[in-house]
Design an enzyme around this catalytic site. Structure first.
Site, PDB file in Angstrom:
ATOM      1  N   ARG A  87       0.812  -1.212   0.000  1.00 56.79           N
ATOM      2  CA  ARG A  87       0.000   0.000   0.000  1.00 56.79           C
ATOM      3  C   ARG A  87       0.848   1.265   0.000  1.00 56.79           C
ATOM      4  O   ARG A  87       0.312   2.367  -0.067  1.00 56.79           O
ATOM      5  CB  ARG A  87      -0.999   0.009   1.156  1.00 56.79           C
ATOM      6  CG  ARG A  87      -0.437  -0.021   2.545  1.00 56.79           C
ATOM      7  CD  ARG A  87      -1.529   0.204   3.601  1.00 56.79           C
ATOM      8  NE  ARG A  87      -2.518  -0.846   3.661  1.00 56.79           N
ATOM      9  CZ  ARG A  87      -2.472  -1.864   4.542  1.00 56.79           C
ATOM     10  NH1 ARG A  87      -1.511  -1.956   5.412  1.00 56.79           N
ATOM     11  NH2 ARG A  87      -3.418  -2.776   4.544  1.00 56.79           N
ATOM     12  N   LEU A  96      -9.832   1.211  -0.964  1.00 55.45           N
ATOM     13  CA  LEU A  96      -9.124  -0.033  -1.292  1.00 55.45           C
ATOM     14  C   LEU A  96      -7.762  -0.137  -0.594  1.00 55.45           C
ATOM     15  O   LEU A  96      -7.254   0.839  -0.067  1.00 55.45           O
ATOM     16  CB  LEU A  96      -9.019  -0.273  -2.802  1.00 55.45           C
ATOM     17  CG  LEU A  96      -8.511   0.760  -3.762  1.00 55.45           C
ATOM     18  CD1 LEU A  96      -7.045   0.986  -3.651  1.00 55.45           C
ATOM     19  CD2 LEU A  96      -8.843   0.319  -5.162  1.00 55.45           C
ATOM     20  N   GLU A  97      -7.247  -1.352  -0.590  1.00 54.86           N
ATOM     21  CA  GLU A  97      -6.003  -1.699   0.123  1.00 54.86           C
ATOM     22  C   GLU A  97      -6.066  -1.287   1.594  1.00 54.86           C
ATOM     23  O   GLU A  97      -5.075  -0.850   2.171  1.00 54.86           O
ATOM     24  CB  GLU A  97      -4.782  -1.101  -0.597  1.00 54.86           C
ATOM     25  CG  GLU A  97      -4.586  -1.742  -1.964  1.00 54.86           C
ATOM     26  CD  GLU A  97      -3.335  -1.297  -2.698  1.00 54.86           C
ATOM     27  OE1 GLU A  97      -2.475  -0.677  -2.073  1.00 54.86           O
ATOM     28  OE2 GLU A  97      -3.248  -1.580  -3.896  1.00 54.86           O
ATOM     29  N   GLY A  98      -7.245  -1.431   2.189  1.00 56.30           N
ATOM     30  CA  GLY A  98      -7.428  -1.084   3.602  1.00 56.30           C
ATOM     31  C   GLY A  98      -8.120   0.260   3.727  1.00 56.30           C
ATOM     32  O   GLY A  98      -7.525   1.290   3.381  1.00 56.30           O
TER      33      GLY A  98
END
Ligand SMILES: Cc1cc2nc3c(=O)[nH]c(=O)nc-3n(C[C@H](O)[C@H](O)[C@H](O)COP(=O)(O)OP(=O)(O)OC[C@H]3O[C@@H](n4cnc5c(N)ncnc54)[C@H](O)[C@@H]3O)c2cc1C
Length: 621
Positions: free
Chosen positions: A298, A430-432
């Site tokens: 990320r 996205l990605e957390g």
């Protein structure tokens, strides 16, 4: 062992246990943020600001010039947005210049770029076309290259990495319709067959970026559970899956408000046969692999956000100095000047944070999992605000599409701000998501304390061991806690830091101690239930983010001035950022003591129970 206590329901506790069991537990390397949350302000990790070696910089400069030319010649971002696809010819040329193998070592046919150059290249691409940045990033930051470089066997690397130069695109498939932020809810299974030599994959993966066109995927799936201490323990395993395998199907290509050119899909696996040797890391270690990959993967996001934010600042500058209303350039009106100055200060902070973390990622002795999560949250939220302000500064033209602006003629500049805003929105999800980043950062920030006090909460620890823990803690905390109240007399080497910024560095050190005290007090008051006090912990995380930003901004500004890239006006810009950040920090510390959290909880309970449904009258339903 039950470290979550009775405050959590069975299902929530089970999810937390899976997440906890998949954490990267070891903390052997240095981290500025880990120290910060512990009350240690390690200024020497931040200053002097890390520098790219001249040869490495030249490699990056040359590549950026080449990819910039290729993109401008072969790829029109407006066309990508309208047609929903990146032209094959452009993808082919990107492959030819190794853009899909940037970080892969030369021995596997890659370009062996440093993480800084990888970040710089994605920063450039994101400022031009967000869909193309998503294609390259999903493949390299979390797809096959990164996963195999971190966890693959030599055979897996030799088999898959060279293929990336020959046209293989990859993706990372973790999310499912029922398993978003909570991957423990996944239902995709991988059942062993033929004596465990193969696995049959069954299930669906949602929103897999590149999934529609990928040749190979990293897929997380449930393998048969294990019995640990008499309890069944879920096993999540990561597999390399070829998409030409029988039983693989792209069920739907998803369409979003932005990233129109990204090939994101719902994927279906029906008895897809995968050999055991395609397991990455080991059976049962798939969630740990996925979360660890995301921890560093990320990091690409802040670089992309900084590229996009800079573009928005540039458009705002050009427009605000040219557009005249009410007798002067709109940038001269205080309301717009306020936005412009805040945007510029925020871009400096994003830039400083991004390059600090990216440089640090190239250092073998550093652990950047906290810094990457913080930079991801800070930069995705900051970029969203910047794009929103840029659109406001452009007025009606900001809301008009670039194609319409151009076709309207009359010399209109066709800046694609509405597209930028659409593209930017997904990044806090996205990605957390930002909310999950808060939980992750808090968990890691409290790790030192939790490691010490965990035995006290554990029903399996006997009374003697609990007493021993208390005695050990007493000694440790007797040395640590009073230090947090000592006055701050200095921070060490401030060489090159402009005079107006020195006070901000001292302030950051002072507030670091207040932050560590606040977190520790909150942990002592709420213990396990602190995980439920999300509004409270998010304030601590935001304070940590601003202290981090102040520190890197002061050091970065000093470096830019020293290099002659800029004059003393950059010190003013950093000064402005620090002042804005200090106001936010003061407000958040105030809210730690006085807030509306309890009332908000009550009202939101009423909302969920439908008690304000009467307000939903007279609307379309
Ligand atoms: C364009 C796009 C591309 C994507 N690419 C990929 C990909 O390549 N691979 C992949 O595996 N996935 C991908 N995803 C999935 C993405 O990572 C998920 O959307 C994300 O993890 C959130 O899951 P969710 O959308 O199901 O939201 P949910 O988990 O349902 O969450 C909804 C909201 O609730 C909040 N929330 C959830 N749990 C908590 C909690 N415990 N405390 C506080 N708040 C909470 C969330 O922050 C969010 O605001 C992509 C998604 C999109 C839209």
């Amino acid at each position: 062992m039950d470290m979550f206590g009775k405050k959590f329901g069975n299902e929530e506790r089970a999810s937390l246990e899976v997440a906890e069991g998949s954490r990267q537990t070891e903390w052997k390397k240095t981290s500025f943020l880990r120290g910060l949350f512990d009350g240690r302000f390690s200024w020497s990790l931040v200053h002097p600001f890390p520098e790219q070696a001249p040869e490495d910089k030249k490699t990056g400069d040359d590549y950026i010039a080449r990819i910039g030319k290729l993109l401008k010649d072969k790829l029109d971002p407006e066309e990508v947005d309208m047609t929903g696809s990146i032209p094959d010819a452009a993808i082919k040329e990107l492959f030819a210049m190794g853009a899909f193998a940037l970080k892969i070592p030369e021995q596997y046919g890659g370009l062996a770029m440093s993480k800084v150059n990888y970040g710089r290249i994605l920063h450039y691409v994101a400022s031009y076309c967000a869909s193309t940045a998503a294609l390259l990033s999903a493949h390299q930051s979390i797809g096959v290259p990164q996963t195999l470089l971190d966890f693959g066997t030599e055979e897996q690397k030799q088999k898959y990495l060279p293929r990336v130069r020959q046209g293989t695109i990859s993706g990372f498939a973790l999310t499912e319709p029922g398993a978003g932020s909570d991957p423990s809810q996944m239902t995709t299974t991988a059942a062993p067959v033929e004596g465990g030599k193969f696995f049959l994959l069954n299930g669906e993966k949602l929103w897999c970026t590149n999934g529609v066109i990928a040749n190979v995927l990293i897929v997380m799936a449930l393998t048969p559970p294990k019995i640990v201490n008499g309890k069944e323990k879920k096993q999540i395993t990561a597999f390399i899956v070829e998409t030409d395998s029988p039983g693989f199907e792209v069920k739907h290509r998803c369409v979003f408000m932005g990233l129109k050119g990204a090939q994101i899909g719902l994927l279906k696996f029906s008895n897809v046969k995968v050999p055991r040797e395609n397991i990455v890391l080991q059976e049962g270690a798939g969630l740990k692999l996925a979360l660890t990959t995301l921890n560093t993967g990320r990091l690409t996001m802040p670089a992309c956000m900084t590229g996009a934010g800079k573009y928005a600042l540039r458009v705002s500058r050009l427009w605000a100095s040219k557009r005249k209303q009410w007798g002067s350039a709109i940038g001269e009106h205080e309301a717009i000047a306020d936005k412009l100055s805040t945007m510029a200060a925020s871009v400096l902070a994003m830039e400083a944070m991004t390059w600090y973390v990216t440089h640090t990622a190239d250092r073998p002795h550093a652990d950047i999992r906290l810094e990457a999560a913080m930079a991801k949250k800070f930069c995705t939220e900051t970029n969203w605000n910047i794009c929103n302000d840029a659109l406001q500064i452009r007025g009606g033209r900001g809301y008009e599409t670039s194609r319409s602006l151009r076709e309207r003629g009359e010399g209109e500049e066709a800046y694609p701000l509405e597209k930028m805003l659409r593209d930017a929105r997904i990044n806090t999800i996205l990605e957390g998501t930002s909310e999950i980043m808060d939980l992750f950062i808090t968990r890691e920030a409290l790790d030192t304390h939790l490691g010490k006090i965990k035995p006290l909460f554990d029903p399996h620890t006997n009374i003697w061991n609990k007493l021993k823990t208390v005695a050990g803690m007493g000694l440790g905390y007797a040395l640590w806690y009073p230090r947090l109240w000592l006055p701050v007399l200095g921070v060490g080497n401030l060489a090159g830091v402009p005079p107006q910024l020195k006070g901000h560095v001292l302030y950051a050190k002072r507030k670091t101690r207040q932050l560590a005290r606040g977190l520790f007090h909150a942990l002592m008051i709420y213990r396990q239930a602190l995980a439920k006090k999300q509004s409270l912990v998010s304030r601590f995380v935001d304070i940590g983010a601003d202290l981090f930003a102040i520190s890197v901004v002061c050091s970065y500004a000093a470096a830019q001035i020293k290099k002659g890239v800029s004059g003393s006006e950059t010190a003013d810009l950093a000064d402005l950022f620090c002042r804005i950040a200090r106001s936010r920090i003061a407000r958040r510390f105030g809210e730690v003591r006085r807030n509306q959290d309890a009332l908000k909880k009550e009202v939101s309970r009423n909302v969920l129970d439908g008690r304000y449904e009467w307000m939903e009258s007279d609307i379309s339903k």
